[in-house]
Design an enzyme around this catalytic site. Structure first.
Site, mmCIF file in Angstrom:
data_model
loop_
_atom_site.group_PDB
_atom_site.id
_atom_site.type_symbol
_atom_site.label_atom_id
_atom_site.label_comp_id
_atom_site.label_asym_id
_atom_site.label_seq_id
_atom_site.Cartn_x
_atom_site.Cartn_y
_atom_site.Cartn_z
ATOM 1 N N HIS A 1 -1.228 11.353 -1.317
ATOM 2 C CA HIS A 1 -2.461 10.811 -1.013
ATOM 3 C C HIS A 1 -3.480 11.962 -0.626
ATOM 4 O O HIS A 1 -4.582 12.321 -1.183
ATOM 5 C CB HIS A 1 -2.253 9.874 0.096
ATOM 6 C CG HIS A 1 -3.501 9.467 0.622
ATOM 7 N ND1 HIS A 1 -4.382 10.419 1.495
ATOM 8 C CD2 HIS A 1 -4.274 8.436 0.341
ATOM 9 C CE1 HIS A 1 -5.380 9.451 1.876
ATOM 10 N NE2 HIS A 1 -5.426 8.433 1.121
ATOM 11 N N HIS B 1 0.793 -1.207 0.013
ATOM 12 C CA HIS B 1 0.070 0.174 -0.033
ATOM 13 C C HIS B 1 0.926 1.313 0.042
ATOM 14 O O HIS B 1 1.665 1.356 0.613
ATOM 15 C CB HIS B 1 -0.749 -0.294 1.303
ATOM 16 C CG HIS B 1 -1.845 1.061 1.395
ATOM 17 N ND1 HIS B 1 -2.145 1.616 2.560
ATOM 18 C CD2 HIS B 1 -2.882 1.615 0.317
ATOM 19 C CE1 HIS B 1 -3.001 2.836 2.116
ATOM 20 N NE2 HIS B 1 -3.466 2.402 0.945
HETATM 21 O O1 G3P Z 1 -6.448 1.732 -3.500
HETATM 22 C C1 G3P Z 1 -6.804 1.289 -2.094
HETATM 23 C C2 G3P Z 1 -6.564 2.293 -0.942
HETATM 24 O O2 G3P Z 1 -5.268 3.002 -1.159
HETATM 25 C C3 G3P Z 1 -7.576 3.429 -0.845
HETATM 26 O O3 G3P Z 1 -7.696 4.294 0.193
HETATM 27 O O4 G3P Z 1 -7.137 6.213 1.243
HETATM 28 O O5 G3P Z 1 -5.517 4.365 1.179
HETATM 29 O O6 G3P Z 1 -5.991 5.781 -0.839
HETATM 30 P P1 G3P Z 1 -6.580 5.162 0.271
HETATM 31 MG MG MG Z 2 -4.754 4.702 -2.388
#
Ligand code: G3P
Ligand code: MG
Length: 248
Positions: A55, A13
């Site tokens: 982000h 992630h």
């Molecule tokens: O792509 C999945 C996830 O990254 C979505 O949530 O807020 O971590 O970008 P976020």
């Molecule tokens: Mg994301």
């Protein structure tokens, strides 16, 4: 349709999960160093329309800058430090441009789940630019472009129709399958805690891939994959079983 799913079962992630500053090249390198074969990262436009990895719509949490990402040019954003807030040893780590991240993925043999994160009101522009850059600079990288924004995904479809698309939800609505099919998407992405058994059955019979985020418990990851989820996004790169193989 699922035979065509281009991502491995585990995805790091925001680049390197919890082990490196999010959405940085250092994070992507960390994922590869730990034998992961895919990364997820977030892409937003600068004021002059350059796609960058970040982000939040504002700079304060992850960088030494202030204000909104969409108010600064790429030249200005590239001067900021996106590493020090995470840990002093990452000081000087910049906000990467999207093509730099794709080139690094290519050189490290990583696939990419690119999350299109439009700043308010820029959904269509962001979708179009990210799709065009992905088509140009990500030719040799297995890619899925995903977004919470259906307008952004529509632009992806128009700009680069062959690039696989995924629709993101937090909690998938009851009619999620109709939304995914109307978007011509290959996958549905949602919070792992919100996936219902009925969703797994619906996805299987429709040939739609499921991606869940962000699961950091190895037993839950295993359960999700056994239940039929195609890929799980995790921050806990160091806690997943068989991580040496980069894939459960
Ligand atoms: O792509 C999945 C996830 O990254 C979505 O949530 O807020 O971590 O970008 P976020
Ligand atoms: Mg994301």
């Amino acid at each position: 349709m699922l035979d065509a799913w281009p991502l491995p079962r585990l995805i790091a992630h925001r680049g390197g999960g919890a082990l490196a500053p999010e959405n940085t090249l250092a994070g992507i390198r960390e994922a590869a160093r730990r034998a992961y074969r895919a990364v997820e990262f977030d892409v937003m436009l600068s004021a002059d329309g350059v796609p960058v990895l970040i982000h939040d719509q504002v700079l304060e949490r992850t960088t030494d800058g202030h204000g909104r990402v969409c108010d600064l040019s790429f030249a200005q954003l590239s001067q900021l430090d996106a590493g020090r807030r995470f840990a002093p040893r990452f000081a000087g780590e910049p906000i990467p441009r999207f093509d730099q991240a794709l080139e690094l993925c290519h050189s490290l043999g990583l696939a990419a789940n690119v999350e299109i994160k439009p700043a308010g009101g820029t959904d269509r522009d962001t979708g179009r630019v990210v799709a065009a850059w992905a088509a140009e600079f990500g030719r040799d990288v297995p890619i899925v472009l995903s977004s919470f924004s259906l307008a952004a995904l529509e632009e992806v479809q128009t700009t680069a129709p062959d690039l696989p698309r995924g629709v993101l939800f937090g909690d998938p609505p009851l009619d999620w399958l109709g939304i995914v099919q109307a978007a011509g998407a290959l996958s549905m992405h949602c919070a792992w805690t919100r996936l219902r058994p009925v969703d797994l059955a619906a996805a299987r019979s429709a040939g739609v891939a499921l991606v869940t985020y962000t699961c950091n418990d190895p037993r839950e990851v295993e359960r999700l994959l056994e239940a039929g989820v195609s890929s799980v996004i995790t921050d806990a790169l160091d806690r997943m079983p068989n991580r040496g193989a980069g894939d459960l």
